[in-house]
Design a protein around this motif. Structure first.
Motif, PDB file in Angstrom:
ATOM      1  N   THR A 113       0.832  -1.208   0.000  1.00  0.00           N
ATOM      2  CA  THR A 113       0.000   0.000   0.000  1.00  0.00           C
ATOM      3  C   THR A 113       0.865   1.256   0.000  1.00  0.00           C
ATOM      4  O   THR A 113       0.535   2.244  -0.662  1.00  0.00           O
ATOM      5  CB  THR A 113      -0.940   0.016   1.214  1.00  0.00           C
ATOM      6  OG1 THR A 113      -0.175  -0.179   2.421  1.00  0.00           O
ATOM      7  CG2 THR A 113      -1.971  -1.088   1.136  1.00  0.00           C
ATOM      8  N   ASN A 114       1.990   1.218   0.713  1.00  0.00           N
ATOM      9  CA  ASN A 114       2.879   2.374   0.723  1.00  0.00           C
ATOM     10  C   ASN A 114       3.554   2.585  -0.622  1.00  0.00           C
ATOM     11  O   ASN A 114       3.719   3.725  -1.082  1.00  0.00           O
ATOM     12  CB  ASN A 114       3.944   2.224   1.814  1.00  0.00           C
ATOM     13  CG  ASN A 114       3.432   2.624   3.181  1.00  0.00           C
ATOM     14  OD1 ASN A 114       2.552   3.466   3.310  1.00  0.00           O
ATOM     15  ND2 ASN A 114       3.977   2.019   4.222  1.00  0.00           N
TER      16      ASN A 114
ATOM     17  N   PHE B 167      11.499   1.823   4.925  1.00  0.00           N
ATOM     18  CA  PHE B 167      10.615   2.979   4.805  1.00  0.00           C
ATOM     19  C   PHE B 167       9.224   2.533   4.370  1.00  0.00           C
ATOM     20  O   PHE B 167       8.221   3.180   4.687  1.00  0.00           O
ATOM     21  CB  PHE B 167      11.187   3.982   3.798  1.00  0.00           C
ATOM     22  CG  PHE B 167      12.506   4.568   4.195  1.00  0.00           C
ATOM     23  CD1 PHE B 167      12.594   5.421   5.276  1.00  0.00           C
ATOM     24  CD2 PHE B 167      13.654   4.264   3.504  1.00  0.00           C
ATOM     25  CE1 PHE B 167      13.813   5.969   5.655  1.00  0.00           C
ATOM     26  CE2 PHE B 167      14.881   4.797   3.865  1.00  0.00           C
ATOM     27  CZ  PHE B 167      14.964   5.655   4.943  1.00  0.00           C
ATOM     28  N   LEU B 168       9.169   1.423   3.642  1.00  0.00           N
ATOM     29  CA  LEU B 168       7.882   0.925   3.163  1.00  0.00           C
ATOM     30  C   LEU B 168       7.019   0.378   4.293  1.00  0.00           C
ATOM     31  O   LEU B 168       5.847   0.092   4.087  1.00  0.00           O
ATOM     32  CB  LEU B 168       8.101  -0.163   2.109  1.00  0.00           C
ATOM     33  CG  LEU B 168       8.671   0.322   0.769  1.00  0.00           C
ATOM     34  CD1 LEU B 168       9.087  -0.849  -0.098  1.00  0.00           C
ATOM     35  CD2 LEU B 168       7.661   1.187   0.035  1.00  0.00           C
ATOM     36  N   LEU B 169       7.595   0.213   5.491  1.00  0.00           N
ATOM     37  CA  LEU B 169       6.804  -0.212   6.647  1.00  0.00           C
ATOM     38  C   LEU B 169       6.418   0.969   7.530  1.00  0.00           C
ATOM     39  O   LEU B 169       5.935   0.781   8.647  1.00  0.00           O
ATOM     40  CB  LEU B 169       7.581  -1.242   7.476  1.00  0.00           C
ATOM     41  CG  LEU B 169       7.744  -2.622   6.834  1.00  0.00           C
ATOM     42  CD1 LEU B 169       8.508  -3.554   7.772  1.00  0.00           C
ATOM     43  CD2 LEU B 169       6.391  -3.233   6.489  1.00  0.00           C
TER      44      LEU B 169
ATOM     45  N   VAL C  94      -1.796   8.008   4.677  1.00  0.00           N
ATOM     46  CA  VAL C  94      -1.746   8.181   3.226  1.00  0.00           C
ATOM     47  C   VAL C  94      -1.699   6.850   2.486  1.00  0.00           C
ATOM     48  O   VAL C  94      -2.209   6.742   1.358  1.00  0.00           O
ATOM     49  CB  VAL C  94      -0.531   9.056   2.831  1.00  0.00           C
ATOM     50  CG1 VAL C  94      -0.661  10.449   3.417  1.00  0.00           C
ATOM     51  CG2 VAL C  94       0.777   8.414   3.263  1.00  0.00           C
ATOM     52  N   GLY C  95      -1.096   5.830   3.082  1.00  0.00           N
ATOM     53  CA  GLY C  95      -0.959   4.570   2.368  1.00  0.00           C
ATOM     54  C   GLY C  95      -2.276   3.899   2.053  1.00  0.00           C
ATOM     55  O   GLY C  95      -2.407   3.208   1.036  1.00  0.00           O
ATOM     56  N   THR C  96      -3.257   4.075   2.916  1.00  0.00           N
ATOM     57  CA  THR C  96      -4.527   3.373   2.740  1.00  0.00           C
ATOM     58  C   THR C  96      -5.693   4.286   2.357  1.00  0.00           C
ATOM     59  O   THR C  96      -6.736   3.799   1.928  1.00  0.00           O
ATOM     60  CB  THR C  96      -4.906   2.645   4.043  1.00  0.00           C
ATOM     61  OG1 THR C  96      -4.984   3.598   5.113  1.00  0.00           O
ATOM     62  CG2 THR C  96      -3.863   1.592   4.390  1.00  0.00           C
ATOM     63  N   HIS C  97      -5.524   5.595   2.510  1.00  0.00           N
ATOM     64  CA  HIS C  97      -6.671   6.509   2.404  1.00  0.00           C
ATOM     65  C   HIS C  97      -7.349   6.457   1.035  1.00  0.00           C
ATOM     66  O   HIS C  97      -8.576   6.292   0.943  1.00  0.00           O
ATOM     67  CB  HIS C  97      -6.214   7.934   2.706  1.00  0.00           C
ATOM     68  CG  HIS C  97      -7.310   8.956   2.585  1.00  0.00           C
ATOM     69  ND1 HIS C  97      -8.392   8.983   3.442  1.00  0.00           N
ATOM     70  CD2 HIS C  97      -7.507   9.969   1.692  1.00  0.00           C
ATOM     71  CE1 HIS C  97      -9.201   9.972   3.097  1.00  0.00           C
ATOM     72  NE2 HIS C  97      -8.686  10.578   2.047  1.00  0.00           N
ATOM     73  N   ARG C  98      -6.571   6.585  -0.027  1.00  0.00           N
ATOM     74  CA  ARG C  98      -7.171   6.667  -1.367  1.00  0.00           C
ATOM     75  C   ARG C  98      -7.824   5.342  -1.769  1.00  0.00           C
ATOM     76  O   ARG C  98      -8.932   5.330  -2.317  1.00  0.00           O
ATOM     77  CB  ARG C  98      -6.099   7.068  -2.379  1.00  0.00           C
ATOM     78  CG  ARG C  98      -6.634   7.315  -3.794  1.00  0.00           C
ATOM     79  CD  ARG C  98      -5.531   7.834  -4.703  1.00  0.00           C
ATOM     80  NE  ARG C  98      -5.991   8.015  -6.067  1.00  0.00           N
ATOM     81  CZ  ARG C  98      -6.564   9.106  -6.534  1.00  0.00           C
ATOM     82  NH1 ARG C  98      -6.756  10.141  -5.722  1.00  0.00           N
ATOM     83  NH2 ARG C  98      -6.946   9.191  -7.791  1.00  0.00           N
ATOM     84  N   VAL C  99      -7.150   4.236  -1.474  1.00  0.00           N
ATOM     85  CA  VAL C  99      -7.724   2.932  -1.812  1.00  0.00           C
ATOM     86  C   VAL C  99      -9.000   2.694  -1.017  1.00  0.00           C
ATOM     87  O   VAL C  99     -10.009   2.217  -1.557  1.00  0.00           O
ATOM     88  CB  VAL C  99      -6.698   1.809  -1.534  1.00  0.00           C
ATOM     89  CG1 VAL C  99      -7.328   0.434  -1.767  1.00  0.00           C
ATOM     90  CG2 VAL C  99      -5.472   1.979  -2.406  1.00  0.00           C
TER      91      VAL C  99
END
Length: 613
Positions: free
Chosen positions: A49-50, A521-523, A543-548
């Motif tokens: 997701t990130n 950083f991806l975690l 931000v990683g999950t908001h749009r999806v």
């Protein structure tokens, strides 16, 4: 969004992409970030997701772009759906097997849980019902056997794929030399199952989601791999009075140990071993965080990532020593296991320090000069220091974890009488590792507890020592030769060494040299705040999950701009890969299907899709 948030998120996105970008490539990324740590399904969901967010945030992918994903396991599925949902991308999943999640669909004996490999147990943790902290936007799965989890994922995947331009190409293995870049495109030369010519895929991005590498088996043992483990027949047909060696003190080694030690054990039973409302999670979370500060120093941020954690810790320890000497004279501070780590780093740096500060006593070097000295070391030199002192750190942390667990009395938290009645009769299990105790820094907090429980059982023992060779002897037994020259005989030898390193020639992508400890950083969980309709109340947006998360329900309701005239995915793939034009094709959508679909999506046209004609 505030300007400061924009600047901060830009840096975070660049760090994520830098971690995931393949060396020597511009538009090829890795779903794992080339990490060999934190490799559970949940960790990979966070990374995926990130990565999708970072690609969109830095405009590496946009509406109508085409992304090829090599690998159809959990990461590949998560990436495909997230890219198509969040950015209206066209996605091709290239899977070498005949079905997605192939490795998991037949594993009804393997138990998968979001919590057992968590690095953060939180207050009131209970593996039976505690929700995982890493809540994904999609594919929020429940613990269960691998085949059930995989089946649930595929059902959810089908719901999204039926509405989105996600195309799966099965029986499609991609070799490293089949990938090239030209201008702003990635070209993938596919292998046809027959002698027929196949047109290369030309895509905007490629993401390597082939996983963490094959299981390591340096001793070449037929020892029932991690993927085969868990079948009761493996454990129930041991000879009487058996001796079993389980080599490897990581998470999977602990579970393998439990299979051999406890009759009729099933992986999901580990949830019964957690003592509720005992405060054990606080002991583990706080204690392990303190113990691991050598490898996860907070001061990495102060040095803007220019120093590896061990050297940050070394500088901090020097400051502590000099403060102590200033206030206590020549008296030495209390000794603990960290002294062995400090001494190992000192010994490794001694020659460099002597050259940098000729004729000077290292204990009198001022703090600013010491900082300048280590900051002048290249990353290669710093990582060489890490490799040299790694065994000393592993030993020291092993001893500290054992000391942390020693006051925790298992008999006060579990019914040991009942547990001992379930021990496998006549079986002795020897857990083998490289550290002075069976506790290693690679164990998750939950498995630190399970190791503590198991080492208190009468049929379980620990033996330290590197295995250098094995040989089969009469009666089907195996002689194990250790590095100190001693040997021992076992009825069965099982290794659990985690993922092995692929040969460079077989790696689809390779990462740049970096320090993985402060990285990953991806975690990360980047957020920003927005005002709500209530005064002085702000909402944190992840931000990683908001749009999806916001767009997934919209996608589920989508019927397509022209539902009566859908795109047939098998025909799309066939025409896209056809090397020679089809003279009988009169449908403009299939003459050059990828170009047509990209243009349609960019103009706001969302076709309906079907899998069958």
């Amino acid at each position: 969004m505030a300007i400061s948030d924009r600047k901060r998120l830009k840096i975070i996105a660049e760090d994520m992409l830098g971690e995931a970008r393949a060396v020597g490539r511009v538009r090829v990324y890795s779903a794992t970030g080339f990490s060999q740590q934190n490799i559970s399904i949940v960790h990979q969901q966070v990374r995926c997701t990130n990565l999708v967010w970072a690609l969109g945030h830095r405009r590496k992918v946009s509406k109508g772009d085409v992304v090829a994903i090599v690998g159809g396991s959990f990461s590949g599925i998560m990436l495909a759906c997230s890219l198509a949902i969040a950015h209206d991308a066209i996605v091709y999943i290239l899977e070498k097997e005949s079905r997605l999640l192939h490795r998991f669909l037949d594993k009804s004996q393997r138990f998968l849980s979001q919590n057992l490999n968590s690095r953060d147990l939180r207050k009131g943790f209970d593996p039976s019902y505690t929700a995982h902290i890493d809540k994904p936007a999609i594919f929020e799965w429940e613990a269960g056997v691998a085949s059930d989890v995989a089946g649930a994922w595929l059902r959810e995947f089908d719901r999204y794929a039926s509405k989105l331009p996600i195309f799966t190409i099965h029986d499609c293995e991609v070799e490293p030399n089949a990938i090239s870049e030209m201008d702003d495109k990635v070209i993938v030369q596919l292998q046809a199952p027959t002698d027929a010519k196949v047109r290369p895929l030309v895509v905007d991005l490629l993401i390597d989601a082939t996983g963490f590498g094959p299981e390591a088996n340096p001793l070449k043992l037929a020892d029932y791999s991690y993927w085969e483990g868990g079948h009761r027949l493996i454990y129930d047909h041991l000879p009487p009075e058996s001796r079993v060696l389980v080599s490897g003190c990581g998470d999977s080694g602990v579970i393998e140990l439990m299979h051999y030690a406890i009759a009729d054990f099933q992986h999901e039973m580990v949830t019964y071993f957690w003592p509720p409302k005992a405060g054990l999670e606080a002991i583990l979370d706080v204690g392990l965080e303190r113990i691991n500060n050598v490898l996860h120093s907070d001061e990495i941020v102060d040095f803007e990532g220019r120093l590896i954690s061990e050297l940050c810790w070394w500088l901090g320890h020097w400051s502590y020593l000099q403060y102590w000497q200033k206030n206590h004279g020549s008296e030495s501070p209390p000794s603990d296991s960290s002294k062995s780590i400090f001494d190992a780093i000192e010994a490794e740096l001694a020659e460099r320090i002597a050259i940098a500060f000729p004729g000077r006593n290292s204990s009198t070097i001022p703090e600013d000069e010491r900082e300048a000295f280590v900051l002048a070391l290249s990353l290669e030199e710093q990582l060489a220091v890490r490799a040299a002192v790694g065994p000393a750190i592993d030993d020291a942390l092993s001893l500290e974890i054992a000391a942390l667990m020693k006051p925790v009395k298992v008999a006060r938290l579990l019914n040991l009488r009942t547990l001992r009645k379930r021990l496998r009769p006549g079986t002795e299990i020897v857990l083998n590792g490289l550290t002075p105790t069976p506790f290693t820094r690679n164990l998750s907090p939950y498995n630190v507890w399970l190791t503590h429980v198991m080492m208190g059982l009468p049929n379980v023992h620990y033996r330290r020592g590197r295995i250098v060779d094995t040989e089969r002897i009469s009666g089907g037994q195996t002689r194990v030769i250790f590095g100190d020259g001693t040997s021992d005989v076992f009825d069965r030898v099982v290794t659990r060494y985690g993922p092995g390193r692929r040969e460079p020639s077989k790696q689809l992508s390779m990462g740049n040299l970096r320090d993985p400890y402060p990285g990953d950083f991806l975690l990360d969980y980047p957020t920003y705040s927005v005002p709500t309709d209530r005064p002085q109340i702000w909402q944190n947006i992840r931000v990683g999950t908001h749009r999806v998360k916001a767009r997934a329900p919209v996608v589920q309701r989508r019927r397509g701009t022209d539902p009566s005239n859908p795109i047939f995915k098998p025909l799309y793939i066939a025409e896209m890969l056809r090397a020679d034009p089809n003279p009988w094709n009169e449908d403009p959508r299939y003459k050059d299907p990828q170009t047509w679909l990209s243009q349609a999506i960019r103009t706001g046209h969302y076709p309906a899709y079907r899998d069958r004609l």
